[in-house]
Write a protein that holds these residues in place. Structure first.
Motif, PDB file in Angstrom:
ATOM      1  N   GLU A 289     117.042  25.341 145.936  1.00 22.51           N
ATOM      2  CA  GLU A 289     116.140  25.137 144.801  1.00 22.51           C
ATOM      3  C   GLU A 289     115.582  26.456 144.278  1.00 22.51           C
ATOM      4  OE1 GLU A 289     112.778  21.806 143.651  1.00 22.51           O
ATOM      5  OE2 GLU A 289     114.075  21.639 145.403  1.00 22.51           O
ATOM      6  N   VAL A 290     115.299  26.490 142.991  1.00 25.05           N
ATOM      7  CA  VAL A 290     114.719  27.674 142.364  1.00 25.05           C
ATOM      8  C   VAL A 290     113.299  27.349 141.947  1.00 25.05           C
ATOM      9  CG1 VAL A 290     114.911  29.313 140.471  1.00 25.05           C
ATOM     10  CG2 VAL A 290     116.978  28.399 141.532  1.00 25.05           C
ATOM     11  N   LEU A 291     112.350  28.116 142.449  1.00 21.00           N
ATOM     12  CA  LEU A 291     110.936  27.848 142.206  1.00 21.00           C
ATOM     13  C   LEU A 291     110.314  28.969 141.392  1.00 21.00           C
ATOM     14  CD1 LEU A 291     110.335  26.952 145.939  1.00 21.00           C
ATOM     15  CD2 LEU A 291     110.429  25.294 144.066  1.00 21.00           C
ATOM     16  N   ASP A 292     109.280  28.633 140.654  1.00 19.58           N
ATOM     17  CA  ASP A 292     108.551  29.618 139.854  1.00 19.58           C
ATOM     18  C   ASP A 292     107.430  30.249 140.658  1.00 19.58           C
ATOM     19  OD1 ASP A 292     109.978  29.174 137.516  1.00 19.58           O
ATOM     20  OD2 ASP A 292     108.683  27.499 136.927  1.00 19.58           O
ATOM     21  N   ILE A 293     107.117  31.489 140.335  1.00 21.79           N
ATOM     22  CA  ILE A 293     105.914  32.099 140.894  1.00 21.79           C
ATOM     23  C   ILE A 293     105.347  33.114 139.910  1.00 21.79           C
ATOM     24  CG2 ILE A 293     107.171  33.907 142.163  1.00 21.79           C
ATOM     25  CD1 ILE A 293     104.926  33.509 144.366  1.00 21.79           C
ATOM     26  N   ASP A 294     104.028  33.187 139.867  1.00 19.66           N
ATOM     27  CA  ASP A 294     103.344  34.206 139.061  1.00 19.66           C
ATOM     28  C   ASP A 294     102.991  35.362 139.979  1.00 19.66           C
ATOM     29  OD1 ASP A 294     103.007  32.790 136.470  1.00 19.66           O
ATOM     30  OD2 ASP A 294     101.961  31.363 137.764  1.00 19.66           O
ATOM     31  N   LEU A 295     103.311  36.546 139.563  1.00 17.33           N
ATOM     32  CA  LEU A 295     102.978  37.716 140.378  1.00 17.33           C
ATOM     33  C   LEU A 295     102.252  38.726 139.501  1.00 17.33           C
ATOM     34  CD1 LEU A 295     106.250  38.159 142.441  1.00 17.33           C
ATOM     35  CD2 LEU A 295     104.006  37.502 143.313  1.00 17.33           C
TER      36      LEU A 295
ATOM     37  N   GLU B 273     102.064  38.363 149.546  1.00 16.19           N
ATOM     38  CA  GLU B 273     101.467  37.715 148.378  1.00 16.19           C
ATOM     39  C   GLU B 273     102.199  36.420 148.032  1.00 16.19           C
ATOM     40  OE1 GLU B 273      99.580  39.533 145.354  1.00 16.19           O
ATOM     41  OE2 GLU B 273      99.684  37.731 144.121  1.00 16.19           O
ATOM     42  N   VAL B 274     103.527  36.484 148.081  1.00 18.79           N
ATOM     43  CA  VAL B 274     104.311  35.291 147.775  1.00 18.79           C
ATOM     44  C   VAL B 274     103.994  34.189 148.779  1.00 18.79           C
ATOM     45  CG1 VAL B 274     106.654  34.346 147.783  1.00 18.79           C
ATOM     46  CG2 VAL B 274     106.184  36.486 146.593  1.00 18.79           C
ATOM     47  N   TYR B 275     103.916  34.553 150.044  1.00 14.06           N
ATOM     48  CA  TYR B 275     103.675  33.533 151.068  1.00 14.06           C
ATOM     49  C   TYR B 275     102.289  32.919 150.904  1.00 14.06           C
ATOM     50  CZ  TYR B 275     103.364  31.015 155.420  1.00 14.06           C
ATOM     51  OH  TYR B 275     103.217  30.013 156.341  1.00 14.06           O
ATOM     52  N   THR B 276     101.294  33.760 150.719  1.00 14.32           N
ATOM     53  CA  THR B 276      99.927  33.273 150.545  1.00 14.32           C
ATOM     54  C   THR B 276      99.827  32.327 149.353  1.00 14.32           C
ATOM     55  OG1 THR B 276      99.147  35.391 151.369  1.00 14.32           O
ATOM     56  CG2 THR B 276      97.527  34.010 150.253  1.00 14.32           C
ATOM     57  N   GLN B 277     100.484  32.714 148.288  1.00 13.72           N
ATOM     58  CA  GLN B 277     100.357  31.972 147.037  1.00 13.72           C
ATOM     59  C   GLN B 277     101.144  30.660 147.052  1.00 13.72           C
ATOM     60  OE1 GLN B 277     100.702  34.689 143.691  1.00 13.72           O
ATOM     61  NE2 GLN B 277     101.394  33.005 142.399  1.00 13.72           N
ATOM     62  N   SER B 278     102.264  30.644 147.767  1.00 13.99           N
ATOM     63  CA  SER B 278     103.170  29.506 147.600  1.00 13.99           C
ATOM     64  C   SER B 278     103.733  28.930 148.892  1.00 13.99           C
ATOM     65  CB  SER B 278     104.352  29.935 146.733  1.00 13.99           C
ATOM     66  OG  SER B 278     105.113  30.903 147.436  1.00 13.99           O
ATOM     67  N   GLY B 279     103.510  29.590 150.020  1.00 16.10           N
ATOM     68  CA  GLY B 279     104.100  29.113 151.271  1.00 16.10           C
ATOM     69  C   GLY B 279     105.578  29.417 151.407  1.00 16.10           C
TER      70      GLY B 279
ATOM     71  N   ASP C 283     115.731  28.690 131.618  1.00 18.31           N
ATOM     72  CA  ASP C 283     114.363  28.290 131.910  1.00 18.31           C
ATOM     73  C   ASP C 283     113.597  28.140 130.601  1.00 18.31           C
ATOM     74  OD1 ASP C 283     111.824  28.002 132.872  1.00 18.31           O
ATOM     75  OD2 ASP C 283     111.944  29.644 134.303  1.00 18.31           O
ATOM     76  N   GLY C 284     113.003  26.982 130.403  1.00 19.46           N
ATOM     77  CA  GLY C 284     112.224  26.733 129.196  1.00 19.46           C
ATOM     78  C   GLY C 284     110.802  27.242 129.272  1.00 19.46           C
ATOM     79  N   THR C 285     110.400  27.763 130.426  1.00 19.69           N
ATOM     80  CA  THR C 285     109.054  28.307 130.580  1.00 19.69           C
ATOM     81  C   THR C 285     109.033  29.752 130.105  1.00 19.69           C
ATOM     82  OG1 THR C 285     108.654  26.870 132.468  1.00 19.69           O
ATOM     83  CG2 THR C 285     107.207  28.781 132.224  1.00 19.69           C
ATOM     84  N   LEU C 286     108.321  30.002 129.018  1.00 16.51           N
ATOM     85  CA  LEU C 286     108.369  31.332 128.408  1.00 16.51           C
ATOM     86  C   LEU C 286     107.315  32.285 128.965  1.00 16.51           C
ATOM     87  CD1 LEU C 286     109.091  30.303 124.709  1.00 16.51           C
ATOM     88  CD2 LEU C 286     110.707  30.977 126.491  1.00 16.51           C
ATOM     89  N   ARG C 287     106.231  31.731 129.485  1.00 22.14           N
ATOM     90  CA  ARG C 287     105.200  32.565 130.122  1.00 22.14           C
ATOM     91  C   ARG C 287     105.837  33.453 131.205  1.00 22.14           C
ATOM     92  NH1 ARG C 287     103.760  30.925 134.929  1.00 22.14           N
ATOM     93  NH2 ARG C 287     104.409  28.790 134.532  1.00 22.14           N
ATOM     94  N   PRO C 288     105.415  34.736 131.275  1.00 18.53           N
ATOM     95  CA  PRO C 288     106.026  35.640 132.266  1.00 18.53           C
ATOM     96  C   PRO C 288     105.853  35.105 133.687  1.00 18.53           C
ATOM     97  CG  PRO C 288     104.652  36.876 130.733  1.00 18.53           C
ATOM     98  CD  PRO C 288     104.417  35.414 130.445  1.00 18.53           C
ATOM     99  N   HIS C 289     106.924  35.020 134.414  1.00 15.38           N
ATOM    100  CA  HIS C 289     106.867  34.563 135.797  1.00 15.38           C
ATOM    101  C   HIS C 289     108.172  34.936 136.478  1.00 15.38           C
ATOM    102  CE1 HIS C 289     109.145  31.404 133.827  1.00 15.38           C
ATOM    103  NE2 HIS C 289     109.587  31.036 135.021  1.00 15.38           N
ATOM    104  N   PHE C 290     108.266  34.656 137.776  1.00 12.31           N
ATOM    105  CA  PHE C 290     109.435  35.077 138.541  1.00 12.31           C
ATOM    106  C   PHE C 290     110.016  33.908 139.301  1.00 12.31           C
ATOM    107  CE2 PHE C 290     106.558  38.486 137.730  1.00 12.31           C
ATOM    108  CZ  PHE C 290     107.395  39.359 137.069  1.00 12.31           C
ATOM    109  N   HIS C 291     111.115  34.162 139.966  1.00 13.18           N
ATOM    110  CA  HIS C 291     111.858  33.069 140.586  1.00 13.18           C
ATOM    111  C   HIS C 291     112.181  33.326 142.039  1.00 13.18           C
ATOM    112  CE1 HIS C 291     112.423  32.610 136.240  1.00 13.18           C
ATOM    113  NE2 HIS C 291     112.138  31.361 136.547  1.00 13.18           N
TER     114      HIS C 291
END
Lengths: 130, 130
Positions: free
Chosen positions: A84-90, B99-105, A68-76
DNA sequence: TTAGATGCAAACCCTTTGCTTGATT
DNA sequence: AATCAAGCAAAGGGTTTGCATCTAA
């Protein structure tokens, strides 16, 4: 470190393919235009970039690692329907390390979170077919 | 499902060894007293138990999967010094699915969190040696 | 008796490694 | 010219699977 043609190709491929590619995906992406390319080189360079902090390595339990080229902290989130693999901020995980240390004395160096389920578009498809 | 001697042995081994054993660990644990036992049987039964919800399978990125007889929701910390796997309760994750559902469906069906770092006893050893 | 589980070995997937050749500095 | 990377193929680990045998129901 030497600047090779392969390093540039592989790094650019990660940056331009924000689908969280696997090593194998990148290999097959680049192979047609670069017939000499070897899968071992792809693995070696992806791991090097990850160790240097230029990309992130996502360890997938029971599956190929993804990059993943996105360096900002996030989850998958992995959709179990379409893969598919999607990003999410938590933000609720921002203070995980502190909470863990306070609660148990364990010093956190990193952590790996993978969320499984159904993405919105696949949920809509299921909705329409029922 | 048939009640075999092997199923009982393997299930009891998980329940009595709260160290988050791997399939291989259980195999080597039981093998001396059960020379006929096969590693494939250990894997097959552990996966069956996990699918039935009788135990939990902890997917370890870059390592053997581990199994856990503790069904109460909790997470796992891996000490990078001694390799031990420890349990932790993290109430801040209780509402992760919402939280995941609210934020991203995205509809969460499960998730896998593994925390890496240094456990308290290993940190104390390092402290004393410095 | 028969459906289903086991044991064994082979296959499988993903990733890393040893070694020679090739390219960068 | 010296060093480091790439390419290839083989090995490595962890896990699953095909098939014959065995066993609980």
């Amino acid at each position: 470190m030497k600047n090779t043609k392969q390093k540039a190709l592989i790094y650019n491929a990660v940056m331009q393919n924000r689908c969280h590619p696997t090593a194998d995906y990148i290999y097959h992406l680049l192979k047609p235009e670069n017939p000499g390319l070897s899968l071992a080189t792809v693995y070696r360079n992806l791991n090097t970039f990850a160790n240097e902090g230029r990309i992130i390595k996502i360890g997938m339990p029971n599956g190929s690692d993804r990059f993943d080229g996105t360096l900002r902290p996030h989850f998958h989130m992995v959709c179990e329907q379409c893969g598919e693999v999607l990003d999410i901020d938590l933000s609720q995980l921002d203070h995980l390390a502190e909470e863990v240390y306070t609660q148990s004395g364990f010093t956190v160096s990193s952590y790996n979170l993978v969320i499984y389920g159904t993405c919105q578009s696949c949920a809509e498809v299921k909705e329409n077919n029922s």
